[in-house]
Write a protein that holds these residues in place. Structure first.
Motif, short mmCIF file in Angstrom:
data_model
loop_
_atom_site.label_atom_id
_atom_site.label_comp_id
_atom_site.label_asym_id
_atom_site.label_seq_id
_atom_site.Cartn_x
_atom_site.Cartn_y
_atom_site.Cartn_z
N SER A 116 -28.80 40.61 -27.48
CA SER A 116 -29.42 39.42 -26.73
C SER A 116 -28.07 38.78 -25.97
O SER A 116 -28.20 38.23 -25.19
N ALA A 117 -27.16 38.51 -26.88
CA ALA A 117 -25.74 37.75 -26.53
C ALA A 117 -25.37 38.47 -25.27
O ALA A 117 -24.93 38.09 -24.23
N LEU A 118 -25.05 39.84 -25.13
CA LEU A 118 -24.47 40.75 -24.11
C LEU A 118 -25.53 40.59 -22.72
O LEU A 118 -25.24 40.55 -21.64
N LEU A 119 -26.84 40.70 -23.18
CA LEU A 119 -27.88 40.54 -22.06
C LEU A 119 -27.56 39.17 -21.42
O LEU A 119 -27.63 39.10 -20.22
N GLU A 120 -27.48 38.11 -22.32
CA GLU A 120 -27.62 36.67 -21.48
C GLU A 120 -26.11 36.53 -20.82
O GLU A 120 -26.21 35.95 -19.80
N ARG A 121 -25.15 37.30 -21.24
CA ARG A 121 -24.08 36.93 -20.35
C ARG A 121 -24.03 37.69 -19.03
O ARG A 121 -23.22 37.12 -18.25
N ASN A 122 -24.86 38.62 -18.96
CA ASN A 122 -25.04 39.40 -17.77
C ASN A 122 -26.53 39.04 -17.04
O ASN A 122 -26.71 39.71 -15.87
N ARG A 123 -27.44 38.30 -17.49
CA ARG A 123 -28.64 38.41 -16.88
C ARG A 123 -28.71 38.03 -15.67
O ARG A 123 -29.44 38.24 -14.78
N ASP A 124 -27.80 36.92 -15.23
CA ASP A 124 -27.76 36.43 -13.61
C ASP A 124 -27.18 37.30 -12.62
O ASP A 124 -27.17 37.15 -11.51
N LYS A 125 -26.82 38.35 -13.08
CA LYS A 125 -26.04 39.51 -12.25
C LYS A 125 -27.17 40.57 -12.00
O LYS A 125 -26.85 41.45 -11.47
N LEU A 126 -28.33 40.63 -13.04
CA LEU A 126 -29.03 41.68 -12.87
C LEU A 126 -30.54 41.41 -12.43
O LEU A 126 -30.91 40.16 -12.45
N MET A 127 -31.17 42.34 -11.85
CA MET A 127 -32.54 42.20 -11.41
C MET A 127 -33.28 43.74 -11.55
O MET A 127 -32.44 44.55 -11.84
N VAL A 128 -34.49 43.49 -11.40
CA VAL A 128 -35.18 44.95 -11.35
C VAL A 128 -36.16 44.80 -10.34
O VAL A 128 -36.87 43.81 -10.30
N LYS A 129 -36.20 45.87 -9.43
CA LYS A 129 -37.12 45.76 -8.09
C LYS A 129 -38.25 46.62 -8.57
O LYS A 129 -38.11 47.96 -9.00
#
Length: 129
Positions: A116-129
């Motif tokens: 979850s820590a790694l995901l939260e660091r990158n969440r604002d850079k990621l999306m799913v179409k």
């Protein structure tokens, strides 16, 4: 009074009807390729507008430069994401190939080594179409 208003409006209405009719006749008299070309230009213009918007209507949180987990290759994931090296980037692509397209960014938590820590660091850079 009524007669003067009517006589003032009538030429305007007639002019409008004539203008619309003239445009319709002009379009009908064009060769098929010309009208098709005009329709395609209009369609392409609409597609261009959508592309410029980046289909952001369906993704309100999407910002320019975000990565689509279903499109990015391992090299791009490694380069753009914090804490994602070659092995984790390849694991993301392998997971996608095995399980099908991601349905949410949170699905990354299913991949061994991504917490979850790694995901939260990158969440604002990621999306799913």
């Amino acid at each position: 009074m009524r007669k003067s208003v009517f006589s003032a409006v009538l030429p305007l209405v007639a002019g409008l009807v004539f203008s619309v009719g003239a445009v319709a006749m002009e379009t009908e008299s064009m060769p098929m390729s010309k009208t098709g070309e005009m329709a395609m230009q209009g369609e392409m213009s609409m597609q261009g507008e959508k592309a410029m918007q980046g289909d952001m209507a369906g993704h309100p949180a999407m910002k320019p430069g975000m990565l689509d987990l279903n499109m990015a290759d391992a090299a791009t994931l490694q380069k753009e994401l914090t804490g994602i090296g070659k092995a984790k980037a390849e694991a993301i692509v392998k997971y996608r190939d095995t399980h099908g397209p991601f349905t949410s960014v949170d699905e990354l938590l299913e991949i061994n080594g991504i917490g979850s820590a790694l995901l939260e660091r990158n969440r604002d850079k990621l999306m799913v179409k």
